[in-house]
Write an enzyme that holds these catalytic residues in place. Sequence first.
Site, PDB file in Angstrom:
ATOM      1  N   TYR A   1       7.602   3.434   7.236  1.00  0.00           N
ATOM      2  CA  TYR A   1       8.000   2.417   6.265  1.00  0.00           C
ATOM      3  C   TYR A   1       8.924   2.907   5.152  1.00  0.00           C
ATOM      4  CZ  TYR A   1       4.794  -0.558   8.729  1.00  0.00           C
ATOM      5  OH  TYR A   1       4.191  -1.300   9.724  1.00  0.00           O
TER       6      TYR A   1
ATOM      7  N   PHE B   1      -6.327  -4.394   3.831  1.00  0.00           N
ATOM      8  CA  PHE B   1      -5.976  -5.754   4.247  1.00  0.00           C
ATOM      9  C   PHE B   1      -5.129  -5.714   5.505  1.00  0.00           C
ATOM     10  CE2 PHE B   1      -3.028  -4.293   0.950  1.00  0.00           C
ATOM     11  CZ  PHE B   1      -1.796  -4.467   1.545  1.00  0.00           C
TER      12      PHE B   1
END
Length: 410
Positions: free
Chosen positions: A122, A410
């Site tokens: 990322y 999450f």
Amino acid sequence: MTELRVLHKDHWDRWYGQLLRAFGGAGDLPEERDLWDALTEPERSLGLWDGESCVGTAGAFSFRLSVPGGALVPAAGVTMVSVAATHRRRGLLRSMMRRQLDDVRERGEALAVLTASEPDIYGRFGYGSATRQLSVEIDTTRVRIEAPEGTDAVALRYASPADPATGRSIEEIYARAVPVRPGMLARQPGWERLSLLDPPEGRDGASPLQCVLAERDGESLGFALFATTGDSDAGGANGAVRVREVYGLDPASYAALWRFLCGIDLTWTVTARRRPVDDPLLHLVSDVRRSGLRIRDDLYLRPVEVGAALAARTYRAPVDVVLEVADAFCPWNAGRVRLSGDGDGAVCGPTTDAADLSLSVREIGAAYLGGATLRELADAGRVRELRPGALASASAAFGSEVAPWLPHGF
């Protein structure tokens, strides 16, 4: 011949099935699957389709993230990202990241955050490592909790995790903790279920989830969620306490909970994951070397709109600095901005003034919550000082009194 489109609710099973396959193929337990089905925001979820087959997934949750100064800033919680092994190296991940960040910008969210299964992926999309997490494994046969004055005045009681009153107490305590520490997520409706999820098939030999509340004068000041194991060996009982969450709103209640957890009969070990790196527990244990400390990366953060993101937080010291920002993936951020702020607020916008520091959006993301300093990033060659003295003042201003922390994934 893949097609990228917004997820239709009727296609969730196939979409989620691709995600599970990409992460090893093991299926979630029914309770977990139902929870993620309920929490998924279809309008913020993308699927790559090759005919009738889903070959890529990416989603986002609508979060509010605590930042230095206590503000809760809208942020996209990037999640459930995958590409089928049959469709790798075709630019499909890049296409989903491109569409997703464009959508985030259109929604007016200045930040995007994620937890990375592979951190190497990322950085090229502008995400910087913004928080770290601490794990502990305490040998309670040789470590004691040295509790501060007032701990004995805290009353502890068991409370059923299934009792709605217990859930309300937990969420009230959590909500009071959120503005105090950067990196925490304000829980939206439905997210309270995550902490209490306890399918029997997922306990791995441990007890059902247990809860203890810390109270003083009738007020709930903390809680611990945990499970225990009943292991034994030739020397006798050798159980463990597996801590899921611990919160205390003052030093005495926090110490009382840890003293309880480290003193449960028939257990020799207390393990806890995803704790803040400056956890007061490190100063409560009598022997930190026998507490099995381990630190790793956790939350990754990307400013989607640099100016709005930098203006949304406060600064630990007065700052007036011009940043030369590089951002190849979101070129609207590229260029110079002037940041002026202090402990009361900040403004940030484009400028033609000479730059004081040069860095990429990834470094801004790493330093944004105060988890990494601009100084250490400069020492790694990732921030360049263009005006003498600018680095020291800006690095001090970006700091946080407490370490940023993401309490759950999450």
